[in-house]
Design a protein around this motif. Sequence first.
Motif, PDB file in Angstrom:
ATOM      1  N   UNK A  35      38.753  53.192   8.736  1.00  0.00           N
ATOM      2  CA  UNK A  35      39.742  52.890   7.724  1.00  0.00           C
ATOM      3  C   UNK A  35      39.716  53.862   6.567  1.00  0.00           C
ATOM      4  N   UNK A  36      40.612  53.632   5.637  1.00  0.00           N
ATOM      5  CA  UNK A  36      40.868  54.571   4.563  1.00  0.00           C
ATOM      6  C   UNK A  36      41.316  53.791   3.329  1.00  0.00           C
ATOM      7  N   UNK A  37      40.771  54.161   2.169  1.00  0.00           N
ATOM      8  CA  UNK A  37      41.159  53.574   0.898  1.00  0.00           C
ATOM      9  C   UNK A  37      41.888  54.626   0.074  1.00  0.00           C
ATOM     10  N   UNK A  38      43.061  54.277  -0.440  1.00  0.00           N
ATOM     11  CA  UNK A  38      43.775  55.163  -1.353  1.00  0.00           C
ATOM     12  C   UNK A  38      43.984  54.421  -2.664  1.00  0.00           C
TER      13      UNK A  38
ATOM     14  N   UNK B 231      30.726  52.257   5.277  1.00  0.00           N
ATOM     15  CA  UNK B 231      31.312  51.848   6.559  1.00  0.00           C
ATOM     16  C   UNK B 231      31.970  53.023   7.281  1.00  0.00           C
ATOM     17  N   UNK B 232      31.664  54.249   6.820  1.00  0.00           N
ATOM     18  CA  UNK B 232      32.247  55.472   7.395  1.00  0.00           C
ATOM     19  C   UNK B 232      33.757  55.480   7.256  1.00  0.00           C
ATOM     20  N   UNK B 233      34.257  54.916   6.163  1.00  0.00           N
ATOM     21  CA  UNK B 233      35.671  55.003   5.826  1.00  0.00           C
ATOM     22  C   UNK B 233      35.860  56.163   4.848  1.00  0.00           C
ATOM     23  N   UNK B 234      37.081  56.662   4.778  1.00  0.00           N
ATOM     24  CA  UNK B 234      37.388  57.691   3.791  1.00  0.00           C
ATOM     25  C   UNK B 234      37.972  57.035   2.539  1.00  0.00           C
ATOM     26  N   UNK B 235      37.935  57.762   1.437  1.00  0.00           N
ATOM     27  CA  UNK B 235      38.499  57.249   0.193  1.00  0.00           C
ATOM     28  C   UNK B 235      39.167  58.391  -0.551  1.00  0.00           C
ATOM     29  N   UNK B 236      40.166  58.058  -1.333  1.00  0.00           N
ATOM     30  CA  UNK B 236      40.878  59.070  -2.099  1.00  0.00           C
ATOM     31  C   UNK B 236      41.635  58.438  -3.242  1.00  0.00           C
ATOM     32  N   UNK B 237      42.236  59.280  -4.073  1.00  0.00           N
ATOM     33  CA  UNK B 237      42.939  58.793  -5.254  1.00  0.00           C
ATOM     34  C   UNK B 237      44.272  59.508  -5.416  1.00  0.00           C
TER      35      UNK B 237
END
Length: 304
Positions: A211-214, A271-277
């Motif tokens: 998954x990915x958090x923006x 959790x090996x997810x990516x994150x960004x802003x």
Amino acid sequence: MVQVRTFQPDEIAPGARHNAAAQGLAAAMPRLVVSARRIAASVVHGLHGRRRSGTGENFWQFRRFNSGEPGSRIDWRRSARGDNLFVREHEWEAAHTVWLWIDTSSSMAYRSSLAEDSKAERAVIIGLALADLLVRGGERVGILGLGAPTASRRAIEVLAQRLASAPAGSGLPMAHALAPLEEGVLIGDFLAPEDEIAETVRTLSNRGARGHLLSISDPVEETFPFSGRTEFLDPEGAQRITLGRPQDLRAGYAARLQAHREAVDAAAAASLWSSGRHRTDNPATGALLALHAQLGAPVEGARL
């Protein structure tokens, strides 16, 4: 620990503000659909499908043979051209499911004079544009808690209608473990308590889903430009704070915001997810391209 919150002046009661945020987003949905289509169209020609190896009939690529693999996988014709052994891989043809979550809580309704869109509006634009790109590549896309995923080329309209008819949400999705081959994309301001964010990500990824958090922010939230007597109102509660010299708190605010963001990044990385802003005074195209590139790519706590 002090919770990071966005404050804005408002005279509406908390419950009414929550409903007003949902109604305002629903009213803006036709404009957001147009913007999402325009942004998706501006980048779609430069993108390729999210190709990966798996069961299928179409050739994808040759790769080096790895020790321990069955010898039957070796492509002897390609290997005869040099000193290395190669395996012929085919393209995986099974449709992939990507689950979106777009924060529609009251804090996302904030928009300063420095931004064209509110945080919620920008989140919707990016989310719908991403859905359009994914279904063009043969994927299925759904919104967590709002029905089954769709592979329709009308995904923007389908998902926009679901969002417009849904009540205002909370600061985090109702978490349940996603299937191992599914992916989650969460778009919001992530101003909830850090332990709740970490628990949500852990639950969603519990079965191995990626998954990915923006994180979406308004430029005022980044710079805290307030000076002189200012009243702040929590958009998700009734708390009011009046400060005579808010500029004196600017450095402390910046440090607390940075610590909170680092905690969000750590929750994703665990959790090996990516994150960004993404800031709402920047073009949405850059965030869309970065997010699309992360989908299906190797993630090791990567930053968007």
